[in-house]
Design an enzyme around this catalytic site. Structure first.
Site, mmCIF file in Angstrom:
data_model
loop_
_atom_site.group_PDB
_atom_site.id
_atom_site.type_symbol
_atom_site.label_atom_id
_atom_site.label_comp_id
_atom_site.label_asym_id
_atom_site.label_seq_id
_atom_site.Cartn_x
_atom_site.Cartn_y
_atom_site.Cartn_z
ATOM 1 N N SER A 144 0.817 -1.217 0.000
ATOM 2 C CA SER A 144 0.000 0.000 0.000
ATOM 3 C C SER A 144 0.844 1.257 0.000
ATOM 4 O O SER A 144 0.377 2.320 -0.393
ATOM 5 C CB SER A 144 -0.857 0.055 1.271
ATOM 6 O OG SER A 144 -1.808 -0.939 1.262
ATOM 7 N N HIS A 165 -1.990 -3.330 -6.998
ATOM 8 C CA HIS A 165 -2.549 -2.861 -5.725
ATOM 9 C C HIS A 165 -4.073 -2.991 -5.743
ATOM 10 O O HIS A 165 -4.758 -2.233 -6.427
ATOM 11 C CB HIS A 165 -2.116 -1.408 -5.469
ATOM 12 C CG HIS A 165 -2.517 -0.912 -4.133
ATOM 13 N ND1 HIS A 165 -3.065 0.333 -3.918
ATOM 14 C CD2 HIS A 165 -2.477 -1.501 -2.907
ATOM 15 C CE1 HIS A 165 -3.318 0.479 -2.633
ATOM 16 N NE2 HIS A 165 -2.976 -0.615 -2.002
ATOM 17 N N GLU A 177 -4.708 -0.826 -9.028
ATOM 18 C CA GLU A 177 -3.659 0.072 -9.511
ATOM 19 C C GLU A 177 -2.510 -0.801 -10.018
ATOM 20 O O GLU A 177 -1.977 -1.620 -9.262
ATOM 21 C CB GLU A 177 -3.187 0.987 -8.375
ATOM 22 C CG GLU A 177 -4.250 1.994 -7.964
ATOM 23 C CD GLU A 177 -3.825 2.899 -6.804
ATOM 24 O OE1 GLU A 177 -4.202 4.072 -6.808
ATOM 25 O OE2 GLU A 177 -3.118 2.429 -5.885
ATOM 26 N N ASN A 215 -4.066 5.988 -2.307
ATOM 27 C CA ASN A 215 -3.601 6.251 -0.932
ATOM 28 C C ASN A 215 -2.850 7.572 -0.807
ATOM 29 O O ASN A 215 -2.884 8.208 0.245
ATOM 30 C CB ASN A 215 -2.723 5.100 -0.424
ATOM 31 C CG ASN A 215 -3.583 3.916 -0.031
ATOM 32 O OD1 ASN A 215 -4.774 4.062 0.215
ATOM 33 N ND2 ASN A 215 -2.993 2.737 0.010
HETATM 34 N N1 LIG Z 1 -5.797 -4.216 4.358
HETATM 35 C C1 LIG Z 1 -5.934 -3.351 3.383
HETATM 36 O O1 LIG Z 1 -6.916 -2.574 3.329
HETATM 37 C C2 LIG Z 1 -4.924 -3.332 2.258
HETATM 38 C C3 LIG Z 1 -5.293 -2.788 1.019
HETATM 39 C C4 LIG Z 1 -4.371 -2.821 -0.036
HETATM 40 C C5 LIG Z 1 -3.106 -3.341 0.173
HETATM 41 N N2 LIG Z 1 -2.759 -3.839 1.397
HETATM 42 C C6 LIG Z 1 -1.412 -4.398 1.541
HETATM 43 O O2 LIG Z 1 -1.508 -5.816 1.393
HETATM 44 C C7 LIG Z 1 -0.541 -6.460 2.221
HETATM 45 C C8 LIG Z 1 -1.255 -7.409 3.159
HETATM 46 O O3 LIG Z 1 -2.190 -6.719 3.924
HETATM 47 P P1 LIG Z 1 -3.377 -7.487 4.721
HETATM 48 O O4 LIG Z 1 -4.271 -6.423 5.224
HETATM 49 O O5 LIG Z 1 -3.902 -8.607 3.914
HETATM 50 O O6 LIG Z 1 -2.530 -8.091 5.951
HETATM 51 P P2 LIG Z 1 -2.943 -9.279 6.940
HETATM 52 O O7 LIG Z 1 -2.224 -9.023 8.198
HETATM 53 O O8 LIG Z 1 -4.428 -9.475 6.968
HETATM 54 O O9 LIG Z 1 -2.322 -10.578 6.220
HETATM 55 C C9 LIG Z 1 -0.949 -10.795 6.046
HETATM 56 C C10 LIG Z 1 -0.742 -12.306 5.984
HETATM 57 O O10 LIG Z 1 0.586 -12.549 5.572
HETATM 58 C C11 LIG Z 1 1.090 -13.650 6.329
HETATM 59 N N3 LIG Z 1 2.556 -13.580 6.289
HETATM 60 C C12 LIG Z 1 3.360 -12.691 6.926
HETATM 61 N N4 LIG Z 1 4.649 -12.947 6.597
HETATM 62 C C13 LIG Z 1 4.628 -14.004 5.728
HETATM 63 C C14 LIG Z 1 5.629 -14.729 5.025
HETATM 64 N N5 LIG Z 1 6.928 -14.403 5.122
HETATM 65 N N6 LIG Z 1 5.242 -15.736 4.231
HETATM 66 C C15 LIG Z 1 3.935 -16.071 4.087
HETATM 67 N N7 LIG Z 1 2.944 -15.420 4.727
HETATM 68 C C16 LIG Z 1 3.293 -14.402 5.540
HETATM 69 C C17 LIG Z 1 0.473 -13.469 7.710
HETATM 70 O O11 LIG Z 1 0.478 -14.678 8.438
HETATM 71 C C18 LIG Z 1 -0.938 -12.995 7.343
HETATM 72 O O12 LIG Z 1 -1.831 -14.090 7.180
HETATM 73 C C19 LIG Z 1 0.251 -5.339 2.907
HETATM 74 O O13 LIG Z 1 1.375 -5.054 2.142
HETATM 75 C C20 LIG Z 1 -0.738 -4.168 2.879
HETATM 76 O O14 LIG Z 1 -0.084 -2.928 2.899
HETATM 77 C C21 LIG Z 1 -3.642 -3.855 2.437
#
Ligand SMILES: NC(=O)c1ccc[n+]([C@@H]2O[C@H](COP(=O)([O-])OP(=O)(O)OC[C@H]3O[C@@H](n4cnc5c(N)ncnc54)[C@H](O)[C@@H]3O)[C@@H](O)[C@H]2O)c1
Length: 309
Positions: A144, A165, A177, A215
């Site tokens: 993000s 994204h 994106e 963002n």
């Molecule tokens: N939540 C949002 O609204 C949103 C929107 C767009 C982008 N993002 C981006 O997406 C990414 C994930 O966000 P999220 O909200 O899904 O997070 P989340 O915490 O819900 O999920 C992350 C997952 O990754 C796993 N994980 C962590 N390290 C790992 C590894 N080395 N190998 C395998 N799995 C691993 C964790 O166990 C967890 O299940 C981030 O980069 C975030 O910035 C989030």
């Protein structure tokens, strides 16, 4: 600069450059975003391997996908429940899980990363997978707030690295994106655009700058709403009502911050503040810092700017 313009222009028209038809996707991270992307990719006929650090996490993710599909089917197949059940089973059949990321990338067209928002951890992951994935495999991050080129720097496939994204919740939100770095090849960029289209999403082409488009506009806006409240210009409730009824936004900035997560907003702002300490758009908020220090992250912890049951 010209390179970006070229990508962006081509993103909006059909390009003669060849692109890879992505059939199999490996998604690393099965949290909110990874599971959502897996659901959409599997629903549109891709085979998906979902990877996380434990079987328990993966089981929970697949259960979440099933629950979400049931909600989709309830509407889409209202008159034909049997066809709905068949659709769910077909989609779930497209999803396999693994805790072994190296094995999961050995035969895949796209590695899409959705793990914790931490540059070093993302770099380590991609650096390792770069040695195990086939040469044709495209790597993409769902970050993000980080620069794609910073994440890609740990690999030797800079031409096959881009950003995809998605927005939360992925099955509902129409936008993707698509991000090209200065090293992303046109073929990779077109492949990512095509993939987004096949998923049924609308894509926009973005420069590789922190926050991309959405963002970069939305986070400073929510921060300014918080600072406006801190300066005594209005209550949280009034600012939310004002932006919903006066600007037509579906959520006010405080509701939106609680939905996104105050920890996430703080993390993004801290990163941008470190990059541009003099930019007033990225200035700190005492109120946000206090809530995050108290573990009040918003909806996910039951309290943020507002309380949730
Ligand atoms: N939540 C949002 O609204 C949103 C929107 C767009 C982008 N993002 C981006 O997406 C990414 C994930 O966000 P999220 O909200 O899904 O997070 P989340 O915490 O819900 O999920 C992350 C997952 O990754 C796993 N994980 C962590 N390290 C790992 C590894 N080395 N190998 C395998 N799995 C691993 C964790 O166990 C967890 O299940 C981030 O980069 C975030 O910035 C989030």
């Amino acid at each position: 600069m010209a390179f970006y313009t070229q990508h962006i222009r081509r993103g909006f028209c059909s390009s003669a450059v060849r692109s890879l038809a992505i059939k199999h996707v490996t998604i690393i991270g099965s949290g909110q975003m990874g599971a959502g992307i897996a659901q959409v990719a599997a629903s549109t006929g891709h085979t998906v391997t979902l990877v996380d650090t434990s079987d328990d996490i993966l089981k929970k993710a697949v259960k979440g996908i099933e629950g979400s599909l049931k909600r989709v089917v309830k509407k889409k197949f209202a008159d034909k429940p049997e066809a709905g059940e068949e659709f769910i089973q077909k989609v779930l059949k497209n999803v396999s899980t693994s805790t072994d990321d190296g094995a999961a990338v050995q035969s895949t067209d796209l590695v899409l990363e959705a793990i914790v928002e931490n540059l070093k951890i993302k770099q380590d992951l991609f650096g390792r997978l770069d040695k195990m994935a086939p040469a044709h495999t495209i790597f993409a991050s769902n970050t993000s707030s980080l620069r794609i080129s910073d994440i890609a720097s740990s690999t030797s496939r800079l031409d096959k690295f881009g950003g995809l994204h998605f927005f939360n919740p992925v099955p509902m939100m129409k936008l993707v994106e698509v991000v090209a770095t200065s090293a992303t090849s046109q073929e990779t960029f077109d492949s990512l655009l095509n993939f987004s289209k096949v998923l049924g999403k609308t894509s926009v082409s973005c420069k590789d700058t922190p926050g991309f488009i959405v963002n970069r506009l939305l986070v400073p806006y929510t921060m300014e709403a918080i600072r406006l409240h801190e300066r005594g210009h209005g209550s949280k409730e009034d600012i939310d009502i004002a932006m919903k009824l006066g600007a037509g936004y579906p959520m006010g900035p405080f509701e939106l911050s609680d939905y996104v997560g105050l920890d996430v907003i703080k993390f993004i702002m801290d990163g941008w503040n470190a990059l541009e300490p003099d930019n007033p758009l990225f200035a700190q908020s005492e109120l946000l810092n206090k809530l995050v220090a108290q573990g009040k992250f918003g909806r996910k912890t039951g309290e943020g700017f507002y309380k949730y049951k």
